[in-house]
Design a protein around this motif. Structure first.
Motif, PDB file in Angstrom:
ATOM      1  N   LEU A   1      -2.410   0.306  15.765  1.00 13.49           N
ATOM      2  CA  LEU A   1      -2.155  -0.735  14.752  1.00 13.49           C
ATOM      3  C   LEU A   1      -3.213  -0.801  13.693  1.00 13.49           C
ATOM      4  CD1 LEU A   1      -0.855  -3.562  17.144  1.00 13.49           C
ATOM      5  CD2 LEU A   1       0.561  -2.323  15.457  1.00 13.49           C
ATOM      6  N   ALA A   2      -2.736  -1.066  12.454  1.00  9.24           N
ATOM      7  CA  ALA A   2      -3.410  -1.213  11.272  1.00  9.24           C
ATOM      8  C   ALA A   2      -3.222  -2.014  10.296  1.00  9.24           C
ATOM      9  CB  ALA A   2      -3.510   0.383  10.627  1.00  9.24           C
ATOM     10  N   ALA A   3      -4.174  -2.396   9.266  1.00  7.41           N
ATOM     11  CA  ALA A   3      -3.863  -3.637   8.426  1.00  7.41           C
ATOM     12  C   ALA A   3      -4.620  -3.203   7.034  1.00  7.41           C
ATOM     13  CB  ALA A   3      -4.045  -4.918   8.958  1.00  7.41           C
ATOM     14  N   VAL A   4      -4.278  -3.699   6.062  1.00  7.97           N
ATOM     15  CA  VAL A   4      -5.161  -3.719   4.761  1.00  7.97           C
ATOM     16  C   VAL A   4      -5.039  -4.887   4.004  1.00  7.97           C
ATOM     17  CG1 VAL A   4      -2.955  -2.885   3.724  1.00  7.97           C
ATOM     18  CG2 VAL A   4      -5.254  -2.514   2.604  1.00  7.97           C
TER      19      VAL A   4
ATOM     20  N   PRO B   1       0.950  -1.219  -0.211  1.00  8.04           N
ATOM     21  CA  PRO B   1       0.039  -0.073   0.034  1.00  8.04           C
ATOM     22  C   PRO B   1       0.759   1.389   0.003  1.00  8.04           C
ATOM     23  CG  PRO B   1      -0.102  -0.809   2.160  1.00  8.04           C
ATOM     24  CD  PRO B   1       0.639  -1.935   1.312  1.00  8.04           C
ATOM     25  N   GLU B   2       0.342   2.351  -0.571  1.00 12.13           N
ATOM     26  CA  GLU B   2       0.944   3.524  -0.814  1.00 12.13           C
ATOM     27  C   GLU B   2       0.142   4.494   0.214  1.00 12.13           C
ATOM     28  OE1 GLU B   2       1.330   7.161  -4.043  1.00 12.13           O
ATOM     29  OE2 GLU B   2       1.833   4.860  -4.588  1.00 12.13           O
ATOM     30  N   LEU B   3       0.738   4.750   1.243  1.00 10.97           N
ATOM     31  CA  LEU B   3       0.077   5.751   2.425  1.00 10.97           C
ATOM     32  C   LEU B   3       0.429   7.072   2.299  1.00 10.97           C
ATOM     33  CD1 LEU B   3      -1.709   5.516   4.963  1.00 10.97           C
ATOM     34  CD2 LEU B   3       0.782   5.459   6.339  1.00 10.97           C
ATOM     35  N   THR B   4      -0.779   7.915   2.395  1.00  8.95           N
ATOM     36  CA  THR B   4      -0.700   9.229   2.166  1.00  8.95           C
ATOM     37  C   THR B   4      -1.301   9.702   3.690  1.00  8.95           C
ATOM     38  OG1 THR B   4      -0.786   9.653  -0.294  1.00  8.95           O
ATOM     39  CG2 THR B   4      -1.610  11.342   1.137  1.00  8.95           C
TER      40      THR B   4
ATOM     41  N   GLY C   1      -8.954   3.390   2.441  1.00  7.84           N
ATOM     42  CA  GLY C   1      -8.366   2.475   1.365  1.00  7.84           C
ATOM     43  C   GLY C   1      -9.041   2.495   0.179  1.00  7.84           C
ATOM     44  N   PHE C   2      -8.346   2.583  -1.210  1.00  8.84           N
ATOM     45  CA  PHE C   2      -9.021   2.556  -2.339  1.00  8.84           C
ATOM     46  C   PHE C   2      -8.251   1.558  -3.281  1.00  8.84           C
ATOM     47  CE2 PHE C   2      -9.761   6.742  -0.114  1.00  8.84           C
ATOM     48  CZ  PHE C   2     -11.048   6.989  -0.537  1.00  8.84           C
ATOM     49  N   ALA C   3      -8.915   0.832  -4.043  1.00  5.40           N
ATOM     50  CA  ALA C   3      -8.428  -0.066  -4.918  1.00  5.40           C
ATOM     51  C   ALA C   3      -9.361  -0.394  -6.231  1.00  5.40           C
ATOM     52  CB  ALA C   3      -7.818  -1.400  -4.193  1.00  5.40           C
ATOM     53  N   PRO C   4      -8.681  -0.780  -7.428  1.00  3.86           N
ATOM     54  CA  PRO C   4      -9.756  -1.302  -8.324  1.00  3.86           C
ATOM     55  C   PRO C   4     -10.202  -2.786  -8.027  1.00  3.86           C
ATOM     56  CG  PRO C   4      -7.355  -1.869  -9.194  1.00  3.86           C
ATOM     57  CD  PRO C   4      -7.197  -0.934  -7.395  1.00  3.86           C
TER      58      PRO C   4
ATOM     59  N   ARG D   1      -4.421   2.643  -2.468  1.00  2.00           N
ATOM     60  CA  ARG D   1      -3.806   3.733  -1.938  1.00  2.00           C
ATOM     61  C   ARG D   1      -4.555   3.900  -0.480  1.00  2.00           C
ATOM     62  NH1 ARG D   1      -0.860   7.076  -5.097  1.00  2.00           N
ATOM     63  NH2 ARG D   1      -1.499   8.931  -3.943  1.00  2.00           N
ATOM     64  N   LEU D   2      -3.766   4.551   0.298  1.00  2.00           N
ATOM     65  CA  LEU D   2      -4.336   4.403   1.560  1.00  2.00           C
ATOM     66  C   LEU D   2      -4.175   6.045   1.994  1.00  2.00           C
ATOM     67  CD1 LEU D   2      -2.633   1.594   3.537  1.00  2.00           C
ATOM     68  CD2 LEU D   2      -4.854   1.595   2.289  1.00  2.00           C
ATOM     69  N   TYR D   3      -5.168   6.471   2.895  1.00  2.00           N
ATOM     70  CA  TYR D   3      -5.167   7.874   3.468  1.00  2.00           C
ATOM     71  C   TYR D   3      -5.404   7.881   4.955  1.00  2.00           C
ATOM     72  CZ  TYR D   3      -5.642   9.316  -1.494  1.00  2.00           C
ATOM     73  OH  TYR D   3      -5.128   9.431  -2.724  1.00  2.00           O
ATOM     74  N   LEU D   4      -4.593   8.524   5.546  1.00  2.00           N
ATOM     75  CA  LEU D   4      -4.679   8.688   7.116  1.00  2.00           C
ATOM     76  C   LEU D   4      -4.831  10.058   7.575  1.00  2.00           C
ATOM     77  CD1 LEU D   4      -4.169   6.992   9.659  1.00  2.00           C
ATOM     78  CD2 LEU D   4      -1.784   8.078   9.781  1.00  2.00           C
ATOM     79  N   LEU D   5      -6.032  10.125   8.381  1.00  2.00           N
ATOM     80  CA  LEU D   5      -6.240  11.564   8.887  1.00  2.00           C
ATOM     81  C   LEU D   5      -6.321  11.445  10.259  1.00  2.00           C
ATOM     82  CD1 LEU D   5      -8.362  10.747   6.383  1.00  2.00           C
ATOM     83  CD2 LEU D   5      -8.823  13.336   6.413  1.00  2.00           C
ATOM     84  N   ARG D   6      -6.167  12.490  10.760  1.00  2.00           N
ATOM     85  CA  ARG D   6      -6.017  12.645  12.379  1.00  2.00           C
ATOM     86  C   ARG D   6      -7.312  13.536  12.536  1.00  2.00           C
ATOM     87  NH1 ARG D   6      -0.576  13.147  11.342  1.00  2.00           N
ATOM     88  NH2 ARG D   6       0.576  11.317  12.081  1.00  2.00           N
ATOM     89  N   VAL D   7      -8.144  13.067  13.471  1.00  2.00           N
ATOM     90  CA  VAL D   7      -9.574  13.656  13.787  1.00  2.00           C
ATOM     91  C   VAL D   7      -9.069  15.146  14.267  1.00  2.00           C
ATOM     92  CG1 VAL D   7     -11.739  13.698  14.869  1.00  2.00           C
ATOM     93  CG2 VAL D   7     -10.606  11.568  13.986  1.00  2.00           C
TER      94      VAL D   7
END
Length: 237
Positions: free
Chosen positions: A229-232, A8-11, A132-135, A32-38
């Protein structure tokens, strides 16, 4: 993940919710992964934030605690912003639906965009939101590391080998090992569309530093903030 081409490509999305480009997955089908802090993206409003649909506004209003409302709003506004950017439509016009459940056929399976175009998954815990987004089908999960008591209680629902692995660790290491296994389970079961009804004990996903190989899926741990901790999980085309 066994295949480095799907790592995964994390932004990490910078503070301030805006319109971000959802870059299309590459030819290697890398998600493609996106991480946001609330705490960096929350929108202060007296009522449901603009941009949510009727169902989302109802769920936002059902939360009693402001921190839960903030987390929900950040997650769903970001999801709509990224989907809208990727699909070329305004965020409010993204038409979300549910696929059929793979277990019973009911309309409560994997969340989806009506008409297709991209697969996605959403998770939030504490101050973090992971998208997370993918085809191809994809699942993500992020969790705070639980207390020892919670880890001990819930670990009884895991696969036999996973329970044995956790029991064999020094006590201070068990909560993180449990959480590592849990996020893999959640990501995989979100990806298949089964959810927790698919059974936490049915598939071995391990508690160690490297996820095991999983037929039909690529699984990877995701680095986030300390205490999480996180996973995809991504389907093999």
């Amino acid at each position: 993940m066994p295949d480095p081409g799907v790592r995964p490509e994390l932004t990490v999305v910078p503070a301030g919710i805006g319109s971000w480009d959802l870059a299309p997955p590459d030819s290697a089908r890398r998600p493609r992964l996106y991480l946001l802090r609330v705490s960096e993206h929350r929108v202060v409003t007296e009522g449901p934030p603009e941009g949510l649909d009727e169902q989302e506004r109802g769920r936002w209003s059902a939360y009693v605690r402001q921190e839960d409302r903030d987390r929900y709003a950040v997650a769903h506004l970001a999801l709509r912003g990224l989907l809208g950017s990727g699909l070329g439509v305004p965020p409010a016009d993204v038409d979300l639906t549910r696929e059929d459940c793979p277990m019973c056929g009911g309309p409560h399976g994997r969340p989806a965009v009506r008409g297709g175009g991209v697969h996605f998954s959403l998770s939030h815990s504490g101050d973090l939101v992971l998208l997370g987004f993918a085809p191809v089908p994809v699942g993500v999960d992020v969790e705070t590391v639980p207390t020892a008591a919670v880890a001990r209680e819930v670990a009884s629902s895991l696969h036999r080998r996973e329970r044995e692995e956790i029991a064999g660790l020094p006590a201070p290491e068990r909560p993180a090992a449990f959480a590592r296994c849990w996020v893999r389970k959640e990501a995989y079961l979100k990806g298949t569309g089964e959810g927790l009804a698919g059974g936490l004990e049915s598939t071995y996903l391990g508690t160690g530093a490297v996820p095991p190989s999983l037929p039909g899926w690529n699984l990877a741990d995701v680095d986030t903030d300390p205490g999480y901790l996180a996973a995809v999980a991504v389907a093999v085309p």
